[in-house]
Design an enzyme around this catalytic site. Structure first.
Site, PDB file in Angstrom:
ATOM      1  N   ARG A   1       0.801  -1.221   0.000  1.00 20.61           N
ATOM      2  CA  ARG A   1       0.000   0.000   0.000  1.00 20.61           C
ATOM      3  C   ARG A   1       0.832   1.268   0.000  1.00 20.61           C
ATOM      4  O   ARG A   1       0.507   2.227  -0.697  1.00 20.61           O
ATOM      5  CB  ARG A   1      -0.898  -0.001   1.237  1.00 20.61           C
ATOM      6  CG  ARG A   1      -1.958  -1.059   1.138  1.00 20.61           C
ATOM      7  CD  ARG A   1      -2.700  -1.209   2.443  1.00 20.61           C
ATOM      8  NE  ARG A   1      -3.794  -2.168   2.256  1.00 20.61           N
ATOM      9  CZ  ARG A   1      -4.612  -2.543   3.216  1.00 20.61           C
ATOM     10  NH1 ARG A   1      -4.470  -2.056   4.427  1.00 20.61           N
ATOM     11  NH2 ARG A   1      -5.566  -3.402   2.969  1.00 20.61           N
TER      12      ARG A   1
ATOM     13  N   LEU B   1      -6.800  -7.695  10.358  1.00 18.99           N
ATOM     14  CA  LEU B   1      -7.754  -8.632  10.954  1.00 18.99           C
ATOM     15  C   LEU B   1      -6.984  -9.737  11.658  1.00 18.99           C
ATOM     16  O   LEU B   1      -7.320 -10.169  12.750  1.00 18.99           O
ATOM     17  CB  LEU B   1      -8.651  -9.216   9.861  1.00 18.99           C
ATOM     18  CG  LEU B   1      -9.451  -8.198   9.046  1.00 18.99           C
ATOM     19  CD1 LEU B   1     -10.324  -8.910   8.021  1.00 18.99           C
ATOM     20  CD2 LEU B   1     -10.313  -7.359   9.958  1.00 18.99           C
TER      21      LEU B   1
END
Lengths: 659, 225, 251
Positions: free
Chosen positions: A338, A460
């Site tokens: 990212r 997560l």
């Protein structure tokens, strides 16, 4: 200078966690009943920890600011969760997940923590499946996987585009089970305002009942905060509106170190900012990068025409498109991590190649994949995202828009990077304990596992790893010698003092009676943060930023207006309390960014880049975790301590996504 | 008892009684059709269903079904109104796919009951009831000459119109009631939902047409003769 | 390009659960079409604060349609005029210049108003606590792939599981019934082998809790399904009915 003991167990990296568990102290079942634990937050980390601790037999008090634990912002994670299952037989392993995560984090994470994370990743999938989380499956009934940025294997498990939701609902159901069993007491619409320290240990919290407006005291043997990240410091982010750093700042103000605040992740695929009334930025799942190709025009005149609105993306033929990620990073292409993708977009836009009216957007194009796979397949994969995009922007990315020389062009999406996740957080040791005894931090709220940049589908994983499989063990090592400590009374002077301090703060905020709303000041804070402490930082800009933050603080202190009274529900008051902490947080980010004279991961200092514009790390001088200590007042600069990073298993290299 | 103290149980009672009443309607409609072909045959059926023990047992059972269905309907509506809370929406709009009938079952049901009362006065009171109390001359044509009552009732346009309105209400009530009953009993899914709806619509239409045809034909007969 | 629109906004104001409520009317001017509905309320609230008045209280959080926090009954529809979308996903371009837009809270005995447009949906948590889970301990269950689940079942379970617990089904239902919510969870877990052992107990416990909390009886109007922002199907209600009746007949 404090000594920093990160309590990393002895032994080879693959055995550390096993060794730790084999030798740690435990609390026997009869004693667990006598120990109270406060867990603040009900996201993946908080809910899974509260459920697991309750199930073990501890008495748990669990708090959340929303009306239900199920609303925590973990729910918004779309893409998936990583695990080293190697179900796809593409050569994955615990070591490889560990390696990818450390590399993705630009070699600024703590090795032992990351290895443990990779190790328990497989248990998470097993646990979630057992809870009834409906992961996507193959026709044969086995679990399906997809690939994600920063990895060359398919290790991401997913449940449509709603993986975070399903995992959170899994944890929420486990939590609900424990509430039913009576081991967990749930407090919804409560916000933690301060932590209470008794004899140097965290022993309780002061929480505000958001409906009645009353402050309440809660005591326990240990306090766990799982209150997420501080992305909303920037006002516009992909975080939910209520995400805040007040609990973390309360801990920081009481002496817990804050680590690596400068590491802020900017997500490359968000819908660009469209106006000054905007309240948040919408993330388009990173999974779009699996089939979407990112580009800007090759020719500056095309870019100018796009900015002026005289041309559309679909008017520009293939040969005039610059697929800059594929050009710069042939090996990973559109699937680079990212931070790399975000910076590359900024680089193009800074050079004038932005494609919307603000010049701050790039295209994400599905023409090639629609032609290759057919519209049906693409819609099956991304249909809900296309719909979402169309609802927000009025443009349908699945619509054929043009045909030039026999090549079909569909409407491209426009995307731009936005603040998304914060790798920095409360400093914790290997046991997830902060520098305050008895205070633990888990999930996004701590700093531990992602280094300077987080890979997709790892948040997560970390939240659930901390909550299900790490904290419930390590907290016992602390609680084992607390079994003789009787339950605390909230009548202790420490509680009274802490409550009074919060009450005084509230009275003070209510008494300012200026003219400006909380949001208007928050927006200014956001602008300053994005401008000076955002994606591209310079020493000079950061200094200016710090000066401007002081002005904002002053403005807040003199101009703030909160309507209504402190009694009862007052949303503006709650926001003001949070903004007060965001300003402190903003300064902390700037201090850290200014100190770190290198570029790494989500922290990019323009002075420190290679000739090709890649981040240039300085391992000689900055191979450490920056731990900041509060100095008793918001006016004083925090003091820096350094936890040196020690890498035993991985050789530190320059990140390379080119070949 | 789960049939009274659980919401699904209460609805099961509605469905089961409803389905039984649909079956009764089917029987009644078939019986009426007989009158079109042979009035004597029809009168024989009327005689057969007079004050015999089996007809009486069936009547009592049928009455019980009606009463349960009606009591539960009012009870459920009352509970549901309470569940709605004291404040009403200022603006409401019916979403697409929501049938008008489904939201007005009680109103439709009340129309059906009113029609039923009229129907009792027109027929049952003069026939089976007359036989039960042993006063065979409650009605002008005696207790078993059903065909005559049909002919006289539907020669009057007012009754024709009232009966047709009644039947339309019944049609709406049935179209929703049919699939709703099966849905409540759990015998439905995405595919069967559509099938039941179609089957229900066709079935209700046939039943109602069967009744209406008798009304209309007798009305025209009265005009001709 | 989106046009700006001006319209009349009627908003429900209510100070507390027991207080009497009323509508306040506001004239909104030149709101850009690409403003989300909640951002439009933000703009109004900023104006109110500027005038020294109390802003309108409403629930909202993620603003991307997944947390289930936002509510609002807009022009007679929970979550407004769009289908398959939450209030936060509604953009003003859906409305026209000169419209009157009426905004009300969820109205149901199960969801008492806290203030203005904010309601208390903790009843949903209580229903979940009654049985909306698989009783499995944190630890080391079997390998995830040891349980094979046909794709169709997994997909159907996923569809049911996508419920966001917003309460629109109750708000839409003329009976104030929470059946769609309850049935979505019961269905998800009934469709998966992991949930089967407790399926009967779960259906009974969750339904009993729903009834106890004062939600109404389902009369199959399908308003819930039509207004559900996640398009949860009433076939789940049929499944719940089936599970429940089976369980009761077995007792």
């Amino acid at each position: 200078m404090a000594t920093i003991d990160s309590k990393i167990p002895e032994g080879p990296i693959a055995e550390k966690w096993t060794n730790y568990k084999a030798h740690q102290k435990l609390v026997n079942p009869a004693n667990k009943r006598r120990l109270d634990i406060i867990v603040v937050g009900t996201g993946l980390a908080g809910a899974s920890a509260a459920a697991s601790l309750g199930e073990m037999g501890f008495k748990v008090f669990n708090f959340c600011i929303q009306d239900s634990p199920r609303r925590a912002h973990s729910i918004a994670a779309q893409g998936g969760i990583n695990a080293a299952k190697n179900y796809q037989n593409d050569g994955d392993s615990i070591y490889r997940l560990f390696y990818d995560t450390v590399k993705g984090g630009d070699y600024r994470a703590r090795e032992a923590n990351v290895y443990r994370l990779a190790e328990v990743s497989n248990n998470i999938i097993d646990q979630c499946v057992a809870q009834g989380v409906p992961f996507a499956r193959e026709y044969g009934g086995t679990l399906a996987n997809r690939s994600f940025g920063g990895a060359q294997v398919s290790r991401t498990f997913y449940a449509k585009g709603q993986t975070g939701q399903q995992l959170l609902l899994g944890a929420y159901s486990a939590l609900s089970h424990q509430v039913h069993a009576g081991t967990v007491k749930l407090y919804t619409r409560y916000e933690m305002e301060d932590i209470v320290i008794v004899d140097g240990r965290a022993r309780g919290i002061i929480a505000k009942n958001l409906v009645t407006g009353k402050l309440e005291r809660f005591a326990a043997h240990a306090v766990v905060i799982a209150t997420g990240g501080y992305g909303n410091t920037y006002f516009l982010s992909t975080n939910a509106m209520a995400c805040n750093c007040t609990a973390a700042m309360a801990c920081y103000r009481k002496g817990a170190w804050f680590a690596n605040p400068a590491y802020v992740q900017i997500h490359p695929t968000c819908i660009p900012v469209h106006g000054d009334k905007q309240s948040k930025l919408t993330l388009m799942s990173e999974s779009l990068r699996n089939d979407g190709r990112i580009w800007v025009p090759k020719k500056i005149e095309d870019a100018k025409a796009l900015q002026a609105g005289t041309k559309k993306g679909s008017d520009i033929p293939e040969e005039d498109r610059d697929y800059y990620l594929e050009r710069r990073y042939p090996a990973f292409g559109n699937l680079v991590p990212r931070d790399v993708a975000s910076r590359a977009a900024k680089e193009r836009c800074d050079h004038g190649f932005g494609v919307n009216n603000t010049g701050l957007a790039v295209f994400l194009d599905f023409s090639e994949s629609i032609e290759r796979l057919g519209l049906d397949v693409v819609l099956q994969r991304y249909g809900n995202l296309f719909d979402m995009y169309e609802e927000i922007t009025d443009v349908n990315p699945g619509e054929l828009a043009n045909e030039i020389n026999g090549v079909k062009y569909y409407n491209p999406m426009m995307i731009y990077p936005a603040i998304h996740y914060t790798m920095g957080g409360i400093w914790v040791d290997y046991e997830l304990q902060t520098s305050i005894k008895g205070l633990f931090a888990i999930g996004e709220c701590n700093f531990s596992d992602h280094g300077a940049n987080r890979l997709g589908a790892s948040a997560l994983m970390q939240g659930l790893a901390d909550g299900y499989f790490v904290l419930p063990y390590t907290i016992q090592n602390y609680l084992a010698d607390q079994i003789t400590v009787p339950r605390f009374s909230t009548d202790l002077p420490e509680f009274a003092e802490a409550e009074k301090a919060v009450q005084d703060k509230i009275d003070h905020l209510m008494s300012i009676k200026g003219k400006k709303s909380v949001d208007s000041i928050h927006k200014e804070l956001g602008r300053v943060m994005w401008e000076y402490v955002g994606m591209g930082r310079t020493a000079e800009g950061l200094k200016t930023g710090l000066a401007k933050l002081k002005e904002i603080r002053k403005e807040f202190e003199t101009e703030l207006f909160i309507p209504g009274s402190k009694e009862g529900l007052n949303v503006e008051l709650d926001k003001a309390i949070r903004l007060n902490d965001f300003i402190t947080m903003g300064e902390l980010i700037a201090y850290d960014a200014l100190n770190r004279n290198e570029s790494c991961g989500g922290h990019f200092r323009e002075e420190y880049q290679t000739e090709e514009g890649e981040a240039k790390r300085d391992d000689e001088n900055f191979f450490y975790v920056a731990c900041w200590e509060y100095q008793g007042s918001d006016d004083k600069a925090p003091v820096l301590y350094k936890e040196p990073l020690v890498y035993e298993a991985i050789k530190v290299q320059t990140r390379n996504y080119k070949s | 008892m789960w049939l009274s103290n659980s919401s699904i149980g209460r609805k099961v009672v509605m469905s089961v009684t409803g389905i039984a009443l649909v079956l009764f309607l089917t029987f009644h409609m078939s019986m009426n059709l007989v009158a079109l072909f042979s009035e004597d045959a029809y009168n024989m059926v009327c005689e057969f269903l007079g004050a015999n023990w089996y007809a009486l047992v069936a009547t009592v059972a049928l009455a019980a079904l009606f009463v349960i269905h009606i009591i539960y309907a009012f009870w459920l509506t009352m509970m549901n109104r309470n569940a709605r809370g004291s404040e009403r929406y200022a603006v409401t709009q019916k979403p697409k796919n929501v049938e008008w009938a489904s939201q007005n079952m009680l109103v439709l049901g009340i129309i059906v009951i009113l029609g039923l009362i009229l129907h009792f006065a027109n027929f049952w009171y003069k026939m089976q009831f007359a036989e039960i109390i042993g006063d065979h001359f409650l009605g002008e044509y005696g207790p078993t000459n059903g065909a005559a009552y049909i002919a006289s009732t539907f020669s009057q346009p007012v009754y024709v119109i009232v009966y047709l309105i009644w039947l339309i209400a019944l049609w709406f009530h049935l179209t929703h009631g049919f699939w709703s009953a099966l849905q409540t009993l759990g015998w439905s899914n995405k595919i069967w939902f559509e099938r039941w709806k179609l089957i229900g619509n066709v079935y209700s239409t046939l039943v109602v047409l069967g009744f209406a045809v008798v009304v209309v034909i007798y009305f025209f007969k009265s005009l001709c003769c | 390009m989106d046009k700006n629109i001006s319209f009349t906004l009627k908003v429900w104001r209510q100070n507390g659960p027991k207080e009497k409520g009323h509508f306040d009317t506001f004239q909104m001017k030149d709101i850009p079409g690409d403003t989300s509905f909640l951002e439009m309320l933000d703009i109004l609230n900023e104006q109110l604060i500027e005038e020294g008045k109390e802003p309108i209280v409403f629930d909202h959080d993620c603003r991307e349609g997944i947390c289930g926090m936002c509510s609002l009954y807009i022009n007679g529809h929970p979550h407004g005029p769009a289908t398959g979308a939450t209030t936060c996903q509604i953009y003003m371009r859906r409305f026209n210049d000169g419209d009157t837009i009426t905004v009300e809270p969820w109205r149901s005995a199960g969801f008492p108003v806290i203030k203005d447009l904010m309601v208390d949906r903790s009843a949903y948590d209580k229903i979940m606590q009654a049985g909306g889970y698989v009783s499995v301990r944190t630890g080391a269950p079997q390998d995830a792939n040891a349980i094979l689940i046909p794709k169709q079942n997994a997909d159907e379970a996923m569809d049911a599981a996508s419920c966001i617990g917003c309460g629109a089904c109750v708000a839409a239902c003329k009976n104030g019934s929470a059946m769609l919510f309850v049935s979505a969870k019961v269905s998800q877990l009934a469709l998966l082998p992991q949930g089967r052992p407790e399926a009967a107990r779960r259906a009974k416990a969750m339904l009993a809790k729903m009834d106890e909390l004062g939600f109404g009886n389902c009369t199959n109007t399908r308003a819930c399904e039509a207004e559900c922002p996640k398009n949860i199907s009433i076939s789940n209600i049929a499944r719940l009915n089936r599970e429940f009746i089976k369980a009761k007949l077995k007792d």
